[in-house]
Write an enzyme that holds these catalytic residues in place. Structure first.
Site, mmCIF file in Angstrom:
data_model
loop_
_atom_site.group_PDB
_atom_site.id
_atom_site.type_symbol
_atom_site.label_atom_id
_atom_site.label_comp_id
_atom_site.label_asym_id
_atom_site.label_seq_id
_atom_site.Cartn_x
_atom_site.Cartn_y
_atom_site.Cartn_z
ATOM 1 N N PHE A 11 0.817 -1.222 0.000
ATOM 2 C CA PHE A 11 0.000 0.000 0.000
ATOM 3 C C PHE A 11 0.859 1.284 0.000
ATOM 4 N N ILE A 12 1.598 1.522 1.076
ATOM 5 C CA ILE A 12 2.346 2.789 1.166
ATOM 6 C C ILE A 12 3.525 2.776 0.197
ATOM 7 N N ALA A 80 9.152 -2.819 3.536
ATOM 8 C CA ALA A 80 8.670 -4.217 3.575
ATOM 9 C C ALA A 80 8.444 -4.678 5.001
ATOM 10 N N THR A 98 10.355 -11.359 9.017
ATOM 11 C CA THR A 98 10.506 -10.251 8.058
ATOM 12 C C THR A 98 10.859 -8.945 8.772
ATOM 13 N N THR A 123 6.448 2.812 12.836
ATOM 14 C CA THR A 123 5.047 3.094 13.133
ATOM 15 C C THR A 123 4.866 3.718 14.517
ATOM 16 N N ASP A 124 3.788 4.482 14.668
ATOM 17 C CA ASP A 124 3.482 5.069 15.995
ATOM 18 C C ASP A 124 3.127 3.982 17.017
ATOM 19 N N GLU A 125 2.809 2.757 16.515
ATOM 20 C CA GLU A 125 2.395 1.694 17.446
ATOM 21 C C GLU A 125 3.509 1.265 18.390
ATOM 22 N N TYR A 147 2.928 -7.622 16.319
ATOM 23 C CA TYR A 147 3.316 -6.731 15.211
ATOM 24 C C TYR A 147 4.148 -5.561 15.720
ATOM 25 N N SER A 150 7.529 -6.460 17.005
ATOM 26 C CA SER A 150 8.527 -6.757 15.967
ATOM 27 C C SER A 150 9.021 -5.455 15.324
ATOM 28 N N LYS A 151 8.145 -4.471 15.181
ATOM 29 C CA LYS A 151 8.577 -3.183 14.623
ATOM 30 C C LYS A 151 9.507 -2.469 15.615
ATOM 31 N N ASN A 176 -1.783 6.076 11.503
ATOM 32 C CA ASN A 176 -2.560 5.239 10.573
ATOM 33 C C ASN A 176 -2.747 5.920 9.217
ATOM 34 N N ASN A 177 -2.364 5.225 8.162
ATOM 35 C CA ASN A 177 -2.539 5.744 6.804
ATOM 36 C C ASN A 177 -3.835 5.234 6.184
ATOM 37 N N TYR A 204 -14.865 -3.546 16.247
ATOM 38 C CA TYR A 204 -14.338 -4.270 17.402
ATOM 39 C C TYR A 204 -14.726 -3.579 18.707
HETATM 40 P P1 NAD Z 1 1.459 -3.615 3.247
HETATM 41 O O1 NAD Z 1 1.134 -4.809 4.078
HETATM 42 O O2 NAD Z 1 0.418 -3.035 2.361
HETATM 43 O O3 NAD Z 1 2.726 -3.947 2.308
HETATM 44 C C1 NAD Z 1 3.850 -4.627 2.777
HETATM 45 C C2 NAD Z 1 4.674 -5.058 1.558
HETATM 46 O O4 NAD Z 1 5.852 -5.732 2.025
HETATM 47 C C3 NAD Z 1 3.926 -6.036 0.643
HETATM 48 O O5 NAD Z 1 4.067 -5.628 -0.706
HETATM 49 C C4 NAD Z 1 4.633 -7.367 0.882
HETATM 50 O O6 NAD Z 1 4.612 -8.232 -0.243
HETATM 51 C C5 NAD Z 1 6.045 -6.900 1.227
HETATM 52 N N1 NAD Z 1 6.789 -7.894 2.029
HETATM 53 C C6 NAD Z 1 6.360 -8.530 3.159
HETATM 54 N N2 NAD Z 1 7.302 -9.387 3.584
HETATM 55 C C7 NAD Z 1 8.359 -9.279 2.720
HETATM 56 C C8 NAD Z 1 9.628 -9.898 2.644
HETATM 57 N N3 NAD Z 1 10.019 -10.821 3.540
HETATM 58 N N4 NAD Z 1 10.459 -9.539 1.645
HETATM 59 C C9 NAD Z 1 10.083 -8.610 0.719
HETATM 60 N N5 NAD Z 1 8.877 -8.015 0.731
HETATM 61 C C10 NAD Z 1 8.029 -8.332 1.729
HETATM 62 O O7 NAD Z 1 2.051 -2.546 4.252
HETATM 63 P P2 NAD Z 1 1.840 -0.954 4.351
HETATM 64 O O8 NAD Z 1 0.590 -0.692 5.082
HETATM 65 O O9 NAD Z 1 2.070 -0.378 3.013
HETATM 66 O O10 NAD Z 1 3.050 -0.595 5.322
HETATM 67 C C11 NAD Z 1 4.355 -0.331 4.806
HETATM 68 C C12 NAD Z 1 5.294 0.012 5.950
HETATM 69 O O11 NAD Z 1 4.796 1.152 6.647
HETATM 70 C C13 NAD Z 1 5.414 -1.082 7.006
HETATM 71 O O12 NAD Z 1 6.753 -1.156 7.429
HETATM 72 C C14 NAD Z 1 4.508 -0.632 8.134
HETATM 73 O O13 NAD Z 1 4.966 -1.119 9.378
HETATM 74 C C15 NAD Z 1 4.647 0.872 8.035
HETATM 75 N N6 NAD Z 1 3.489 1.660 8.496
HETATM 76 C C16 NAD Z 1 2.231 1.407 8.029
HETATM 77 C C17 NAD Z 1 1.172 2.213 8.438
HETATM 78 C C18 NAD Z 1 -0.240 1.990 7.924
HETATM 79 O O14 NAD Z 1 -1.159 2.635 8.429
HETATM 80 N N7 NAD Z 1 -0.463 1.137 6.945
HETATM 81 C C19 NAD Z 1 1.400 3.269 9.320
HETATM 82 C C20 NAD Z 1 2.692 3.487 9.798
HETATM 83 C C21 NAD Z 1 3.729 2.692 9.351
HETATM 84 O O1 DAU Z 2 -0.782 3.164 13.647
HETATM 85 C C1 DAU Z 2 -0.122 2.689 12.518
HETATM 86 C C2 DAU Z 2 -0.564 1.274 12.252
HETATM 87 O O2 DAU Z 2 -1.885 1.344 11.752
HETATM 88 C C3 DAU Z 2 0.336 0.516 11.280
HETATM 89 O O3 DAU Z 2 1.607 0.371 11.864
HETATM 90 C C4 DAU Z 2 -0.254 -0.863 10.967
HETATM 91 O O4 DAU Z 2 0.527 -1.520 9.992
HETATM 92 C C5 DAU Z 2 -1.654 -0.682 10.442
HETATM 93 O O5 DAU Z 2 -2.246 -1.948 10.220
HETATM 94 C C6 DAU Z 2 -2.504 0.123 11.428
HETATM 95 O O6 DAU Z 2 -2.771 -0.640 12.628
HETATM 96 P P1 DAU Z 2 -4.229 -0.620 13.332
HETATM 97 O O7 DAU Z 2 -4.370 -1.858 14.111
HETATM 98 O O8 DAU Z 2 -4.458 0.679 14.014
HETATM 99 O O9 DAU Z 2 -5.143 -0.622 11.992
HETATM 100 P P2 DAU Z 2 -6.451 -1.449 11.579
HETATM 101 O O10 DAU Z 2 -6.933 -0.867 10.299
HETATM 102 O O11 DAU Z 2 -6.250 -2.921 11.652
HETATM 103 O O12 DAU Z 2 -7.475 -1.045 12.733
HETATM 104 C C7 DAU Z 2 -7.779 0.321 12.989
HETATM 105 C C8 DAU Z 2 -8.744 0.344 14.163
HETATM 106 O O13 DAU Z 2 -9.998 -0.223 13.759
HETATM 107 C C9 DAU Z 2 -8.305 -0.497 15.347
HETATM 108 O O14 DAU Z 2 -8.729 0.139 16.550
HETATM 109 C C10 DAU Z 2 -9.043 -1.817 15.174
HETATM 110 C C11 DAU Z 2 -10.351 -1.369 14.524
HETATM 111 N N1 DAU Z 2 -10.964 -2.333 13.593
HETATM 112 C C12 DAU Z 2 -10.193 -2.868 12.612
HETATM 113 C C13 DAU Z 2 -10.734 -3.764 11.714
HETATM 114 C C14 DAU Z 2 -9.865 -4.377 10.625
HETATM 115 C C15 DAU Z 2 -12.321 -2.640 13.699
HETATM 116 O O15 DAU Z 2 -13.036 -2.113 14.583
HETATM 117 N N2 DAU Z 2 -12.861 -3.504 12.793
HETATM 118 C C16 DAU Z 2 -12.115 -4.105 11.806
HETATM 119 O O16 DAU Z 2 -12.664 -4.917 11.018
#
Ligand code: NAD
Ligand code: DAU
Length: 334
Positions: A11-12, A80, A98, A123-125, A147, A150-151, A176-177, A204
């Site tokens: 995604f990002i 990744a 990973t 991540t802020d988590e 999760y 590990s981060k 959260n993005n 949830y």
């Molecule tokens: P995502 O799950 O959409 O994408 C992760 C990508 O990593 C995928 O394309 C997957 O194929 C690849 N990947 C996984 N394991 C791998 C491996 N062993 N080798 C090579 N590629 C591998 O994730 P995202 O939501 O785009 O998040 C990207 C980064 O940003 C992550 O590090 C996540 O912790 C961080 N982040 C995400 C959010 C969010 O809200 N989504 C917020 C803050 C930080």
């Molecule tokens: O804060 C950054 C993080 O945001 C990233 O590091 C993570 O990769 C990303 O997955 C995200 O984590 P969250 O756990 O906050 O995101 P998620 O979308 O899974 O859930 C957002 C909130 O919504 C959380 O409080 C759980 C709730 N939720 C989630 C799902 C999937 C529900 O209530 N119902 C649902 O079906």
């Protein structure tokens, strides 16, 4: 400059690759991605013929493979990861492999080839939850899920490589993005796509959990700034202080789609569910001049519109069609 981006089919990462190539006409990118269930080459189909872009399928935990790519580039931007909290609760194995070991492999390669930059997307988590106030970069890490643990482990490794070997590494911690190409297991795309199909919307617990939502292109701009202007060894929080309760987000999506609240279904809570994430973005704002450019409401509307017009993209994922397509492209099951 030639850069190795990891996880660029997610995604990002995919939003970032597109953004970075547009912003920097002399830059080129090698995108390395394992294409797990979350990676999707369709996300970057428009770049396939771009001479400044190359995709290589591979695993960041494979040291010989990473070495062969690291020697070609001057910097790494590392996205990744295994990213979904619920999946980490079911099994943490791939998360540790990973997120921790994979980051170590990249750090070693970056050190060997004396890269000019290593930007680690965290991540802020990692700070854990707090009911009031905002975490600053120097606050202690207190992750709660496999999760986020590990981060946090990967963050500590990155900062140890800066302190011990002088690797010019920088850590970013974003909230959260949301936006285009987000895998429909995360809250916003899950709610949008289920609502579009008139399916129940799982909320949830009491739905009063709080997240700070940031549009993905704001995150991309922040990373770009940090890559060019950030100080090695530093951590930068990236957030919009746009706190919203989950149920408020769900209501807004229903309003945009003109769907009834009766679709909402309160379900069992996530184990160890963090009540509220909240970070202070003052450092990146005052030192690097970054501020979010997109309003939450407007970009949420645009995101809903994107999912309305990209039904093929997410229906293929939700029906497992993408998995079949993957097997057709690569000749192996995922
Ligand atoms: P995502 O799950 O959409 O994408 C992760 C990508 O990593 C995928 O394309 C997957 O194929 C690849 N990947 C996984 N394991 C791998 C491996 N062993 N080798 C090579 N590629 C591998 O994730 P995202 O939501 O785009 O998040 C990207 C980064 O940003 C992550 O590090 C996540 O912790 C961080 N982040 C995400 C959010 C969010 O809200 N989504 C917020 C803050 C930080
Ligand atoms: O804060 C950054 C993080 O945001 C990233 O590091 C993570 O990769 C990303 O997955 C995200 O984590 P969250 O756990 O906050 O995101 P998620 O979308 O899974 O859930 C957002 C909130 O919504 C959380 O409080 C759980 C709730 N939720 C989630 C799902 C999937 C529900 O209530 N119902 C649902 O079906």
């Amino acid at each position: 400059m030639k850069i190795l981006v990891t996880g660029g089919a997610g995604f990002i990462g995919s939003n970032f690759v597109r953004y970075f190539l547009q912003q920097h006409p002399s830059a080129s990118i090698i995108n390395v991605d394992k294409l797990t269930y979350a990676g999707n080459l369709e996300n970057l189909i428009d770049l396939e013929a771009n001479p400044r872009y190359r995709f290589v399928r591979g695993d960041i935990t494979d040291a010989a493979f990473v070495d062969s790519l690291a020697q070609e580039v001057e910097a790494i931007i590392h996205f990744a990861a295994e990213t979904h909290v619920d999946r980490s609760i079911v099994s943490a194995d791939a998360f540790v492999r990973t997120n921790v070991y994979g980051t170590y492999v990249l750090l070693e390669a970056s050190r060997r080839y004396q890269h000019q930059r290593f930007v680690h997307i965290s991540t802020d988590e990692v700070y854990g939850s707090r009911l009031e106030g905002f975490f600053k970069e120097e606050d202690p890490l207190s992750p709660t899920s496999p999760y986020s643990a590990s981060k946090a482990g990967s963050d500590l490794l990155v900062s140890s490589y800066h302190k011990t070997y002088g690797l010019p590494a920088i850590i970013t911690r974003c909230s959260n993005n949301f936006g285009p190409y987000q895998f429909p297991e995360k809250l916003i795309p899950l709610i949008i796509t289920n609502a579009l199909e008139d399916k129940p919307l799982p909320v949830y617990g009491d739905g009063l959990y709080v997240r700070d939502w940031l549009y993905v292109l704001d995150h991309c701009e922040a990373i770009d700034r940090i890559f060019h202007l950030g100080k090695p060894g530093e951590v930068y929080n990236i957030g919009g202080q746009g706190d919203k309760k989950n149920i408020e987000v769900v209501h807004l999506i229903l309003e945009i789609l003109k769907k009834p609240k009766s679709l909402i279904q309160y379900v069992k809570d996530r184990p160890g569910h963090d009540r509220r994430y909240a970070i202070d973005p003052n450092k990146i704002e005052s030192e690097l001049g970054w501020k979010p450019a997109y309003s939450f409401e407007k970009s949420l509307e645009e995101t809903v519109h994107w999912y309305q017009t990209q039904m093929d993209w997410w229906k293929r994922i939700k029906s497992g069609e993408y998995l079949k397509m993957y097997e057709k492209i690569y000749g192996v099951p995922l």
